[in-house]
Design an enzyme around this catalytic site. Structure first.
Site, PDB file in Angstrom:
ATOM      1  N   SER A  15       0.964  -1.033   0.160  1.00 42.06           N
ATOM      2  CA  SER A  15       0.051  -0.028  -0.005  1.00 42.06           C
ATOM      3  C   SER A  15       0.743   1.198   0.081  1.00 42.06           C
ATOM      4  CB  SER A  15      -1.096  -0.244   1.256  1.00 42.06           C
ATOM      5  OG  SER A  15      -0.230   0.250   2.429  1.00 42.06           O
ATOM      6  N   HIS A 130       9.072   3.394   8.974  1.00 38.95           N
ATOM      7  CA  HIS A 130       8.663   2.700  10.147  1.00 38.95           C
ATOM      8  C   HIS A 130       7.836   2.965  11.010  1.00 38.95           C
ATOM      9  CE1 HIS A 130       9.766   0.098  13.507  1.00 38.95           C
ATOM     10  NE2 HIS A 130       9.694   0.854  14.421  1.00 38.95           N
ATOM     11  N   GLU A 199       1.059   6.601   6.990  1.00 34.19           N
ATOM     12  CA  GLU A 199       2.223   6.225   6.393  1.00 34.19           C
ATOM     13  C   GLU A 199       2.121   6.534   4.721  1.00 34.19           C
ATOM     14  OE1 GLU A 199       1.370   1.930   6.824  1.00 34.19           O
ATOM     15  OE2 GLU A 199       3.277   1.837   8.437  1.00 34.19           O
TER      16      GLU A 199
HETATM   17  C1  GRF Z   1       3.389  -1.236   7.030  1.00 33.48           C
HETATM   18  O1  GRF Z   1       2.636  -0.823   8.269  1.00 33.48           O
HETATM   19  C2  GRF Z   1       4.684  -0.646   6.935  1.00 33.48           C
HETATM   20  O2  GRF Z   1       5.079   0.222   7.867  1.00 33.48           O
HETATM   21  C3  GRF Z   1       5.306  -2.115   7.731  1.00 33.48           C
HETATM   22  O3  GRF Z   1       4.661  -3.263   6.697  1.00 33.48           O
HETATM   23  C4  GRF Z   1       3.089  -2.678   6.522  1.00 33.48           C
HETATM   24  C5  GRF Z   1       2.647  -2.855   5.152  1.00 33.48           C
HETATM   25  O4  GRF Z   1       3.323  -2.092   4.468  1.00 33.48           O
HETATM   26  N1  GRF Z   1       6.677  -2.074   7.410  1.00 33.48           N
HETATM   27  P1  GRF Z   1       2.713  -2.146   2.839  1.00 33.48           P
HETATM   28  O5  GRF Z   1       1.008  -2.100   2.722  1.00 33.48           O
HETATM   29  O6  GRF Z   1       3.073  -3.420   2.488  1.00 33.48           O
HETATM   30  O7  GRF Z   1       3.303  -0.968   2.064  1.00 33.48           O
END
Ligand code: GRF
Length: 214
Positions: A15, A130, A199
């Site tokens: 995401s 993070h 994020e």
């Molecule tokens: C997110 O919370 C990231 O911070 C952690 O993995 C989760 C998934 O991120 N490291 P994404 O949807 O794969 O970008």
């Protein structure tokens, strides 16, 4: 003028990769003046690979399991050698793409000195997302750990940061820090949704800042 090229490391849903894809395409504001040259996933089943393919971005799977195949779990030396080779080969793969910047967007493996040293020697900066505030909850399951501390009343704020990657896990200098208030009684899933939304903004801002500092 050509825009800088970034290489994105992922492990799962992607995401945050999608936030970068949309910003590079100008679909979301602020737009990101960059091009994602390659997405490298530590998992062959990561949905982020489909997101990259849909955006016409080259992808590579670089899975630790492939390096452990055939190595007995009890053979600690052989597993250490396999993990080292995984990092050495990842550095070669990343440097072959000649990116201006490496962005860890949901990358779930520790990047060892065997990776960091050659990439650092080539002066390619690396940033990481993070989902916690600086100095708190380094390592895995940070969202759940921060949420639990919030519900226990130990902390009043959670948040996310984008930081420079150094040897110490999740300890590099922050580029972006975004805090949110903990809400007593808030279910984990609701807190997680707020964190992921944060994020997706932070990853674009942090990438833009890292590119501007080149
Ligand atoms: C997110 O919370 C990231 O911070 C952690 O993995 C989760 C998934 O991120 N490291 P994404 O949807 O794969 O970008």
């Amino acid at each position: 003028m050509a825009v800088p090229e970034i290489l994105v490391l992922i492990s799962g849903n992607g995401s945050n990769l999608q936030a970068l894809i949309d910003a590079c395409a100008g679909k979301t504001q602020p737009a990101l003046a960059a091009r994602i040259t390659r997405v490298v996933s530590s998992s062959a089943t990561a949905y982020g690979l489909e997101r990259a393919a849909a955006a016409g971005i080259a992808t590579t799977v670089h899975a630790l399991g492939d390096y452990y195949a055939g190595v007995p779990a009890e053979d600690k030396a052989a597993r250490r050698a396999a993990r080292k080779q995984f990092n050495v080969d990842l550095a070669a793969l990343v440097l072959a793409a000649k990116p201006a910047l490496v962005v860890c967007a949901g990358w779930m493996l520790i990047l060892s000195p065997s990776f960091l040293e050659p990439v650092g020697a080539a002066q390619v900066p690396i940033i990481n997302l993070h989902p916690a505030l600086p100095g708190a909850f380094s390592g895995i399951n940070a969202i759940e750990r921060a949420w639990a501390a919030g519900q226990a009343g130990d902390i009043a704020q959670g948040g996310v940061m984008i930081h420079r990657v150094i040897r110490e896990v999740d300890e590099g200098a922050p580029l972006v820090v975004k805090a949110i208030e903990m809400v007593a009684g808030e279910p984990l899933e609701a807190y997680e949704r707020r964190v992921h939304a944060l994020e997706h903004t932070a990853i674009v801002e942090g990438t833009a800042l890292a590119l501007a500092a080149l």
